[in-house]
Enzyme design. Structure first.
Site, PDB file in Angstrom:
ATOM      1  N   THR A  34       0.992  -1.062   0.024  1.00 52.95           N
ATOM      2  CA  THR A  34       0.110   0.022   0.017  1.00 52.95           C
ATOM      3  C   THR A  34       0.845   1.286   0.019  1.00 52.95           C
ATOM      4  O   THR A  34       1.566   1.705   0.922  1.00 52.95           O
ATOM      5  CB  THR A  34      -1.043   0.053   1.009  1.00 52.95           C
ATOM      6  OG1 THR A  34      -1.437  -1.309   1.260  1.00 52.95           O
ATOM      7  CG2 THR A  34      -2.115   1.374   1.169  1.00 52.95           C
ATOM      8  N   SER A 129      13.383 -11.231  17.406  1.00 50.54           N
ATOM      9  CA  SER A 129      12.710 -10.981  18.558  1.00 50.54           C
ATOM     10  C   SER A 129      12.737  -9.739  19.389  1.00 50.54           C
ATOM     11  O   SER A 129      14.159  -9.456  19.279  1.00 50.54           O
ATOM     12  CB  SER A 129      12.988 -12.240  19.535  1.00 50.54           C
ATOM     13  OG  SER A 129      12.102 -12.118  20.644  1.00 50.54           O
ATOM     14  N   LYS A 184      13.569 -19.774  16.585  1.00 49.06           N
ATOM     15  CA  LYS A 184      12.740 -18.666  16.934  1.00 49.06           C
ATOM     16  C   LYS A 184      11.348 -19.479  17.506  1.00 49.06           C
ATOM     17  O   LYS A 184      10.842 -18.872  18.258  1.00 49.06           O
ATOM     18  CB  LYS A 184      12.419 -17.599  15.729  1.00 49.06           C
ATOM     19  CG  LYS A 184      11.485 -16.617  15.982  1.00 49.06           C
ATOM     20  CD  LYS A 184      11.844 -15.554  17.171  1.00 49.06           C
ATOM     21  CE  LYS A 184      10.659 -14.551  17.217  1.00 49.06           C
ATOM     22  NZ  LYS A 184       9.442 -14.684  17.356  1.00 49.06           N
ATOM     23  N   HIS A 187      12.094 -20.513  20.829  1.00 48.50           N
ATOM     24  CA  HIS A 187      12.234 -19.284  21.736  1.00 48.50           C
ATOM     25  C   HIS A 187      10.641 -18.726  22.043  1.00 48.50           C
ATOM     26  O   HIS A 187      10.341 -18.564  23.136  1.00 48.50           O
ATOM     27  CB  HIS A 187      12.833 -18.051  20.752  1.00 48.50           C
ATOM     28  CG  HIS A 187      12.604 -16.891  21.446  1.00 48.50           C
ATOM     29  ND1 HIS A 187      11.362 -16.119  21.223  1.00 48.50           N
ATOM     30  CD2 HIS A 187      13.584 -16.048  22.002  1.00 48.50           C
ATOM     31  CE1 HIS A 187      11.508 -14.918  21.775  1.00 48.50           C
ATOM     32  NE2 HIS A 187      12.511 -14.855  22.408  1.00 48.50           N
ATOM     33  N   ASN A 188       9.766 -18.980  20.989  1.00 47.62           N
ATOM     34  CA  ASN A 188       8.448 -18.346  21.492  1.00 47.62           C
ATOM     35  C   ASN A 188       7.878 -19.806  22.171  1.00 47.62           C
ATOM     36  O   ASN A 188       6.916 -18.959  23.008  1.00 47.62           O
ATOM     37  CB  ASN A 188       7.740 -18.245  20.155  1.00 47.62           C
ATOM     38  CG  ASN A 188       7.924 -16.944  19.320  1.00 47.62           C
ATOM     39  OD1 ASN A 188       9.087 -16.481  19.523  1.00 47.62           O
ATOM     40  ND2 ASN A 188       7.320 -16.584  18.307  1.00 47.62           N
ATOM     41  N   GLU A 191       8.883 -18.668  25.609  1.00 47.39           N
ATOM     42  CA  GLU A 191       8.231 -17.557  25.985  1.00 47.39           C
ATOM     43  C   GLU A 191       7.047 -17.842  26.594  1.00 47.39           C
ATOM     44  O   GLU A 191       6.475 -17.300  27.651  1.00 47.39           O
ATOM     45  CB  GLU A 191       8.224 -16.627  24.806  1.00 47.39           C
ATOM     46  CG  GLU A 191       7.308 -15.313  24.915  1.00 47.39           C
ATOM     47  CD  GLU A 191       7.128 -14.687  23.797  1.00 47.39           C
ATOM     48  OE1 GLU A 191       6.191 -14.104  23.580  1.00 47.39           O
ATOM     49  OE2 GLU A 191       8.309 -14.427  23.033  1.00 47.39           O
ATOM     50  N   TYR A 192       6.026 -18.613  25.793  1.00 52.56           N
ATOM     51  CA  TYR A 192       4.760 -19.223  26.529  1.00 52.56           C
ATOM     52  C   TYR A 192       4.893 -19.717  27.987  1.00 52.56           C
ATOM     53  O   TYR A 192       4.004 -19.383  28.849  1.00 52.56           O
ATOM     54  CB  TYR A 192       4.111 -20.250  25.449  1.00 52.56           C
ATOM     55  CG  TYR A 192       3.471 -19.701  24.364  1.00 52.56           C
ATOM     56  CD1 TYR A 192       1.851 -20.208  24.292  1.00 52.56           C
ATOM     57  CD2 TYR A 192       4.065 -19.020  23.507  1.00 52.56           C
ATOM     58  CE1 TYR A 192       1.363 -19.797  23.080  1.00 52.56           C
ATOM     59  CE2 TYR A 192       3.191 -18.479  22.294  1.00 52.56           C
ATOM     60  CZ  TYR A 192       1.668 -19.021  22.092  1.00 52.56           C
ATOM     61  OH  TYR A 192       1.141 -18.586  21.005  1.00 52.56           O
TER      62      TYR A 192
END
Length: 493
Positions: A34, A129, A184, A187-188, A191-192
């Site tokens: 856009t 991150s 990654k 990693h997430n 994180e949870y």
């Protein structure tokens, strides 16, 4: 003027990465599907920066880049990435580089690396991150893909990345094909787990000890000066002090139904496929799913009773934990630390399995260094993980390292007291509980799985190994006297 790198996708993360690159001396070309978004960026955050070059057509964008062209995509994962790659290919030449910096699923990065290599294009799938703040001032960057691309993007990535206290850039090559996005993903997942553990600690403080938000703020702030020093503990302390204009706590007005974007679920699915017991991350994902059943929980709270007939209704109503607050808070701190160590140990178990299965040759200590600063799970003890793998690169499990085992041994009595007290009081602590169960299971030379194998052989002739036989040698017992010697096939997850 030609740009050192181009970035497509000017949402918040993309804009902040562009500004970060530009602050570090790089000329950056920008494009957004856009065009009005591009113009808004140039008139707003990028105003007055003559080394940020806007483009409103892809051909114009590609033509503005130095060879080999370095193009970073910060767009929605999945089909959108593939569509942009297809649109770019007619304008690229052999040796040009496409970088996917979104939260893509690692199998997509494996596919893209291979497909683009056949066309002479170098693909990089990189985890980024740290959220908006990290993107602007120093994220953790986890690149993987075609290793021939790394020398061409390394200076940029390492200049814009967060730095450890020792000055190391939290950006380094992870491994081939999907390794960057895989790391990654894990990693997430961690994180949870971290977020769920902190939420459970908060819940125990609030409904078990009856602490006010200010008292909980002081506890978390104090914990952040210990081995628990981390970004998530720090922001938890801040969250507990946030107030609206009328003096009410922001936290208390937030509905207890957690959302998720899928990376934790990906981690759990991959762990199940690989047969790696990443129990805490999976439990954290399910805890969010349970939280989403808000209406059902409200209804159940008026029917299902807990200890002493107490209800876990809208206003809490659980049986308080009868303990000295100061002593119990220290127990809770140690329980949180021990559980977090289990979470990281499980995450690295999964990374190790993937590295060996795909031949990625991941440096586990290096992964810990990438997470040391800039990312959401950054914490002080990641330096301990790096040291553990430096001491023993072949370490099978972090819990076997002398520092980790020492912390667990020191904390486990407190850990058990917390879990026991919470369970007795009817306070749900699924992440604390599953972390402790994993620890007890992992340290047990003998588990009751022999009963499971006996049952499987009884009803399905699935066979079993014997304690007095060689591993891999399978036997069958005719339990009923009528089953004969025919056996079923079996497999290992």
């Amino acid at each position: 003027m030609q740009a050192d790198i181009g970035l497509i996708g000017l949402a918040v993360m993309g804009q902040n990465l562009v500004l970060n690159m530009n602050d570090n001396g790089y000329t950056v070309a920008v494009y957004n599907r856009t065009g009005s978004r591009t113009q808004e960026f140039m008139d707003g955050p990028a105003a007055g920066r003559d080394t940020i070059l806007p483009a409103y057509e892809l051909e114009e964008f590609v033509a503005s880049l130095k060879r080999p062209r370095r193009i970073m995509l910060m767009v929605k994962a999945g089909e959108v990435v593939d569509r942009f790659i297809e649109s770019l290919l007619p304008h690229l030449q052999a040796g040009d580089i496409i970088i996917d910096g979104g939260n893509s699923h690692y199998p997509d990065s494996i596919r893209r690396t291979r497909d683009l290599a056949e066309q002479g294009i170098l693909f990089v799938g990189t985890g980024v991150s740290g959220g908006e703040e990290g993107a602007r001032h120093g994220p953790s960057i986890m690149p993987g893909g075609n290793p021939d691309a790394w020398p061409h993007i390394r200076p940029i990535f390492q200049d814009i990345a967060a730095k450890t206290p020792e000055g190391e850039a939290c950006a380094d090559w992870v491994g081939a094909e999907g390794a960057g996005h895989y790391v990654k993903m894990v990693h997430n997942g961690i994180e949870y787990g971290d977020m769920q553990l902190i939420a459970e600690a908060y819940h125990v403080m609030k409904v078990g000890l009856g602490m006010t938000n200010h008292e909980m703020h002081e506890a978390f702030a104090a914990w952040n000066a210990t081995e628990l020093d981390s970004f998530l503990i720090e922001i938890t302390a801040d969250i507990l002090t946030a107030q609206r204009e009328d003096g009410t706590a922001v936290l208390d007005s937030i509905l207890d139904a957690a959302g998720q974007k899928g990376t934790g679920k990906w981690t759990g699915i991959n762990a199940l496929d690989a047969g790696i017991p990443v129990t805490l991350i999976v439990e954290a994902v399910f805890a969010r799913s349970l939280s989403a059943l808000k209406d059902q929980r409200v209804a159940a709270g008026s029917i299902l009773q807990g200890p002493g007939g107490a209800s876990n209704g809208e206003n809490g109503g659980v049986v308080a934990i009868n303990a000295d607050r100061t002593t119990f808070l220290e127990d809770l701190r140690q329980a949180l630390l021990a559980s977090k160590l289990v979470s990281y140990a499980q995450g690295f178990m999964l990374i190790r399995e993937a590295s060996e299965s795909y031949g990625w040759d991941i440096d586990y200590g290096n992964v810990a260094m990438l997470w040391r600063e800039g990312c959401i799970i950054r914490s002080a003890f990641l330096g301990r993980i790096k040291e553990a793998y430096r001491r023993n690169p072949d370490l099978e499990n972090l819990l076997l390292d002398e520092w980790f085992s020492g912390v667990i041994h020191t904390a486990q009595a407190a850990w058990r007291r917390v879990v026991a007290a919470a369970v007795t009081a009817g306070i749900p602590v699924p992440a604390f509980s599953t972390a402790l169960a994993f620890f007890d299971g992992y340290r047990s030379p003998r588990l009751p799985a022999n009963m499971i194998q006996a049952q499987r052989d009884y009803f399905g002739a699935h066979t079993f190994e014997r304690v007095d036989g060689a591993r891999g040698e399978f036997h069958h017992f005719n339990w009923t006297g009528t089953g004969g010697n025919t056996t079923a096939g079996s497999y290992n997850a």
